[in-house]
Scaffold this motif. Structure first.
Motif, mmCIF file in Angstrom:
data_model
loop_
_atom_site.group_PDB
_atom_site.id
_atom_site.type_symbol
_atom_site.label_atom_id
_atom_site.label_comp_id
_atom_site.label_asym_id
_atom_site.label_seq_id
_atom_site.Cartn_x
_atom_site.Cartn_y
_atom_site.Cartn_z
ATOM 1 N N CYS A 14 0.629 -1.261 -0.164
ATOM 2 C CA CYS A 14 -0.084 -0.110 -0.101
ATOM 3 C C CYS A 14 0.973 1.241 0.009
ATOM 4 N N TYR A 15 2.006 1.242 0.839
ATOM 5 C CA TYR A 15 2.745 2.498 0.942
ATOM 6 C C TYR A 15 3.408 2.668 -0.582
ATOM 7 N N GLY A 16 3.851 1.631 -1.228
ATOM 8 C CA GLY A 16 4.586 1.728 -2.514
ATOM 9 C C GLY A 16 3.577 2.400 -3.484
ATOM 10 N N LEU A 17 2.255 1.861 -3.564
ATOM 11 C CA LEU A 17 1.339 2.189 -4.249
ATOM 12 C C LEU A 17 0.938 3.730 -3.881
ATOM 13 N N LEU A 18 0.665 4.156 -3.001
ATOM 14 C CA LEU A 18 0.478 5.452 -2.609
ATOM 15 C C LEU A 18 1.628 6.584 -2.753
ATOM 16 N N HIS A 20 3.400 6.247 -5.330
ATOM 17 C CA HIS A 20 3.750 6.071 -6.815
ATOM 18 C C HIS A 20 5.073 5.558 -7.172
ATOM 19 N N GLN A 21 5.622 4.527 -6.706
ATOM 20 C CA GLN A 21 6.700 3.734 -6.774
ATOM 21 C C GLN A 21 6.257 2.236 -7.387
ATOM 22 N N GLU A 22 5.165 2.279 -8.148
ATOM 23 C CA GLU A 22 4.922 1.127 -8.656
ATOM 24 C C GLU A 22 5.904 0.297 -9.606
ATOM 25 N N ASN A 23 6.621 0.890 -10.228
ATOM 26 C CA ASN A 23 7.786 0.306 -11.040
ATOM 27 C C ASN A 23 8.644 -0.542 -10.058
ATOM 28 N N THR A 24 9.148 0.289 -9.316
ATOM 29 C CA THR A 24 10.096 -0.255 -8.166
ATOM 30 C C THR A 24 9.497 -1.385 -7.370
ATOM 31 N N LEU A 25 8.196 -1.279 -7.081
ATOM 32 C CA LEU A 25 7.569 -2.230 -6.371
ATOM 33 C C LEU A 25 7.376 -3.585 -6.932
ATOM 34 N N PHE A 26 6.797 -3.524 -8.376
ATOM 35 C CA PHE A 26 6.729 -4.711 -9.143
ATOM 36 C C PHE A 26 7.828 -5.341 -9.548
ATOM 37 N N ALA A 27 9.139 -4.459 -9.792
ATOM 38 C CA ALA A 27 10.327 -5.147 -10.111
ATOM 39 C C ALA A 27 10.877 -5.754 -8.940
ATOM 40 N N LEU A 28 10.653 -5.494 -7.650
ATOM 41 C CA LEU A 28 11.191 -6.048 -6.560
ATOM 42 C C LEU A 28 10.407 -7.309 -6.358
ATOM 43 N N LEU A 29 8.956 -7.394 -6.735
ATOM 44 C CA LEU A 29 8.030 -8.514 -6.565
ATOM 45 C C LEU A 29 8.529 -9.524 -7.684
ATOM 46 N N PHE A 30 9.278 -9.389 -8.443
ATOM 47 C CA PHE A 30 9.772 -10.587 -9.426
ATOM 48 C C PHE A 30 11.444 -10.804 -9.104
ATOM 49 N N GLU A 31 12.057 -9.821 -8.588
ATOM 50 C CA GLU A 31 13.414 -9.868 -8.099
ATOM 51 C C GLU A 31 13.845 -10.675 -7.059
#
Length: 185
Positions: A14-18, A20-31
């Motif tokens: 939620c913090y990442g989405l709020l 606006h760090q979606e790109n970093t968040l989704f990159a980490l979710l796969f990395e």
């Protein structure tokens, strides 16, 4: 504990989405899962390799010879312990010394079970000594830590070994002194 981790993960997402760090968040979710899988694979291969070496050492009689060499020390530390239990303690100690935690765990649990059967109503000096030998982590070659350091491309993977040996020997000495003080004969 699962609930706590679940709440922490949801808060972080939620913090990442709020923010606006979606790109970093989704990159980490796969990395992160990929890194975890690679680390688990390397540690598993490391454990298999050193367990294979231990089996070869056992097959050629080296473990029996080394175990025979440390028997006088163990007989002094574990007075009155039967030979079967002493065998498990020897394997446990040798496995820890060579950094083979998975083998050490099995033999240590068997040794502790046999020690508990010998004195079911109390915590014996032998049980406490085995506990101290196990928790001080005395290891001449901590293969798991070296493998982890190599995973993260450390240039000198084994430079820490002399320091860990010194600290482990100090902790072991203090632990044994406390046990001998508590169980004075």
């Amino acid at each position: 504990m699962n609930k706590i981790w679940s709440v922490c993960i949801v808060i972080c997402i939620c913090y990442g989405l709020l923010t606006h760090q979606e790109n970093t968040l989704f990159a980490l979710l796969f990395e992160v899962p990929n890194d975890a899988l690679n680390m688990a694979l390397k540690l598993t291969l490391n454990a298999c390799f050193f367990n294979g070496i231990l089996n070869m050492a056992n097959g050629c009689g080296l473990l029996d010879k080394v175990s025979h060499l440390i028997q006088p020390i163990l007989k002094h530390l574990f007075k009155g312990v039967n030979q079967e239990t002493m065998g498990y303690i020897s394997v446990h100690l040798l496995s820890n010394l060579f950094g083979l935690g998975s083998v050490a765990t099995i033999s240590g649990l068997k040794a502790m079970r046999l020690l508990k059967e010998a004195t079911p109503d109390r915590l014996s000096k032998a049980m406490m000594t085995l506990f101290i030998l196990n928790t001080t982590g005395l290891s001449f070659f901590p293969s798991t830590v070296v493998a982890l350091r190599q995973t993260y491309d450390t240039t000198h993977s084994a430079d820490f070994i002399p320091y860990t040996i010194m600290i482990s020997l100090l902790a072991l000495s203090v632990g044994l002194l406390i046990i001998n003080y508590k169980y004075r004969e």
